[in-house]
Design a protein around this motif. Structure first.
Motif, short mmCIF file in Angstrom:
data_model
loop_
_atom_site.label_atom_id
_atom_site.label_comp_id
_atom_site.label_asym_id
_atom_site.label_seq_id
_atom_site.Cartn_x
_atom_site.Cartn_y
_atom_site.Cartn_z
N ALA A 1 -5.68 -28.36 -38.18
CA ALA A 1 -5.51 -29.36 -39.22
C ALA A 1 -6.83 -29.64 -39.92
O ALA A 1 -6.89 -29.82 -41.13
N ALA A 2 -7.93 -29.64 -39.14
CA ALA A 2 -9.26 -29.86 -39.71
C ALA A 2 -9.62 -28.75 -40.69
O ALA A 2 -10.21 -29.01 -41.75
N VAL A 3 -9.27 -27.52 -40.35
CA VAL A 3 -9.54 -26.38 -41.23
C VAL A 3 -8.82 -26.56 -42.56
O VAL A 3 -9.39 -26.35 -43.64
N SER A 4 -7.56 -27.00 -42.49
CA SER A 4 -6.78 -27.23 -43.70
C SER A 4 -7.38 -28.36 -44.54
O SER A 4 -7.49 -28.26 -45.75
N ILE A 5 -7.77 -29.45 -43.87
CA ILE A 5 -8.33 -30.61 -44.56
C ILE A 5 -9.67 -30.27 -45.22
O ILE A 5 -9.95 -30.68 -46.35
N ALA A 6 -10.49 -29.48 -44.52
CA ALA A 6 -11.80 -29.11 -45.05
C ALA A 6 -11.71 -28.08 -46.17
O ALA A 6 -12.64 -27.90 -46.95
N GLY A 7 -10.55 -27.40 -46.24
CA GLY A 7 -10.37 -26.39 -47.29
C GLY A 7 -10.71 -24.99 -46.85
O GLY A 7 -10.74 -24.06 -47.65
N GLY A 8 -10.96 -24.82 -45.55
CA GLY A 8 -11.28 -23.49 -45.03
C GLY A 8 -12.27 -23.59 -43.89
O GLY A 8 -13.12 -24.48 -43.85
N GLU A 9 -12.17 -22.64 -42.94
CA GLU A 9 -13.04 -22.68 -41.77
C GLU A 9 -14.51 -22.46 -42.15
O GLU A 9 -15.42 -22.86 -41.42
N GLN A 10 -14.74 -21.82 -43.31
CA GLN A 10 -16.12 -21.54 -43.72
C GLN A 10 -16.91 -22.82 -44.01
O GLN A 10 -18.14 -22.80 -44.02
N TYR A 11 -16.19 -23.95 -44.20
CA TYR A 11 -16.88 -25.21 -44.50
C TYR A 11 -17.09 -26.08 -43.25
O TYR A 11 -17.65 -27.16 -43.35
N ILE A 12 -16.62 -25.59 -42.11
CA ILE A 12 -16.79 -26.35 -40.86
C ILE A 12 -18.04 -25.86 -40.13
O ILE A 12 -18.19 -24.67 -39.87
N LEU A 13 -18.94 -26.78 -39.81
CA LEU A 13 -20.19 -26.42 -39.16
C LEU A 13 -20.12 -26.54 -37.64
O LEU A 13 -20.78 -25.80 -36.92
N SER A 14 -19.33 -27.49 -37.15
CA SER A 14 -19.17 -27.62 -35.69
C SER A 14 -17.90 -28.39 -35.38
O SER A 14 -17.44 -29.19 -36.18
N ALA A 15 -17.36 -28.13 -34.20
CA ALA A 15 -16.17 -28.84 -33.72
C ALA A 15 -16.28 -28.98 -32.20
O ALA A 15 -16.39 -27.97 -31.50
N VAL A 16 -16.28 -30.22 -31.72
CA VAL A 16 -16.47 -30.46 -30.29
C VAL A 16 -15.46 -31.49 -29.78
O VAL A 16 -15.35 -32.58 -30.35
#
Length: 216
Positions: free
Chosen positions: A56-71
Motif C-alpha cells: 500500500a505504501a508503494v502505491s501511495i508513494a507512486g512507486g517503490e523507487q521513491y521509498i528510501l526505507s521501510a522498517v
C-alpha cells in the motif's frame, strides 16, 4: 540524502521550483490497534500484515523507487507499526512559454518531470458524492477532503482488498487513542476473573447442596 542526490543527478526526480527550506522527505506510519495483532497471533501475523501494508505504501508513494526505507518496529509494549520514509513526488507537465521561437509550440507540453513537492503531493482533494459529482457548499464552493483522511481510507481499503476483512477503519475525526497491549490484556484478565468468580460462586452453591445431601 545520498540516495536523494543520486536520484536528482540521474534525472529520476527534479527539485525544480523547490525552495531551499522545503521538506524533501516524508514518513508514513502504518498502525492499527494492538489488540488486532494480539488476537491473531502476535509477531508473525504482524510481519505478514505489514508486508502487505508495504505494498500500500508503494502505491501511495507512486512507486517503490521513491521509498528510501521501510522498517517494522515494535515499541516497549510490543506495539507493532511500520515506518516508511519516502520522497514526495508528483508528475508535472512543463509547457512551452511565449518565449519559444516556434509559436505553434506555445502552451503544449515540453516535458514531464517528477517534481519533489510535499504540498502538491498532499494537496486536499475535492469531495465527491455517490454519483461521482463534486460536493459543493451553500455558496457553491467545492468541499475539500483532507488528504490525510484520504490516506487513511486508502490504507484501510488496501488492507481489506489484501484479505484482512475483519479490519475496521477508525472513526473519522476521532482523537481517541487505541488500546495498548497492556490495557487490552488487563481488560481480558478482568473479564476472565469475573468468569472465574461466577464459576466459584456456582461451585460453592453446588457444594452446599451436596453437603446437605450428605447430612441426610
Amino acid at each position: 540524502m545520498e540516495m536523494f542526490d543520486q536520484m536528482v543527478e540521474s534525472g529520476a526526480i527534479s527539485t525544480r521550483g523547490l525552495k531551499a527550506d522545503a521538506e524533501k522527505f516524508g514518513e508514513l506510519v502504518f498502525d492499527v490497534n494492538s489488540a488486532y495483532f494480539y488476537n491473531h497471533g502476535g509477531y508473525d501475523f504482524a510481519k505478514k500484515f505489514y508486508a502487505d501494508a508495504y505494498k500500500a505504501a508503494v502505491s501511495i508513494a507512486g512507486g517503490e523507487q521513491y521509498i528510501l526505507s521501510a522498517v517494522m518496529h515494535a515499541d516497549e509494549r510490543n506495539h507493532y507499526h511500520l515506518h516508511v520514509v519516502y520522497i514526495p513526488v508528483v508528475e508535472k507537465e512543463v509547457r512551452w512559454t511565449k518565449r519559444c521561437k516556434d509559436p505553434t509550440l506555445v502552451g503544449t507540453v515540453k516535458e514531464r518531470i517528477h517534481q519533489v513537492s510535499m504540498s502538491k503531493k498532499w494537496a486536499s482533494q475535492p469531495a465527491i458524492d455517490e454519483d461521482g459529482q463534486p460536493l459543493l457548499t451553500k455558496s457553491g464552493k467545492p468541499v475539500l477532503k483532507k488528504s490525510y483522511s484520504v490516506l487513511q481510507d486508502d490504507f484501510f481499503n488496501a488492507m481489506r482488498s489484501a484479505g484482512y476483512t475483519d479490519l475496521e477503519r477508525g472513526e473519522r475525526g476521532s482523537s481517541e487513542e487505541h488500546l495498548t497491549v497492556t490495557q487490552f490484556k488487563v481488560e481480558r484478565e478482568q473479564e476472565r476473573l469475573e468468569g472465574l468468580t461466577e464459576q466459584t460462586a456456582q461451585k460453592a452453591q453446588e457444594a452446599t447442596v451436596l453437603g446437605k445431601k450428605i447430612e441426610r
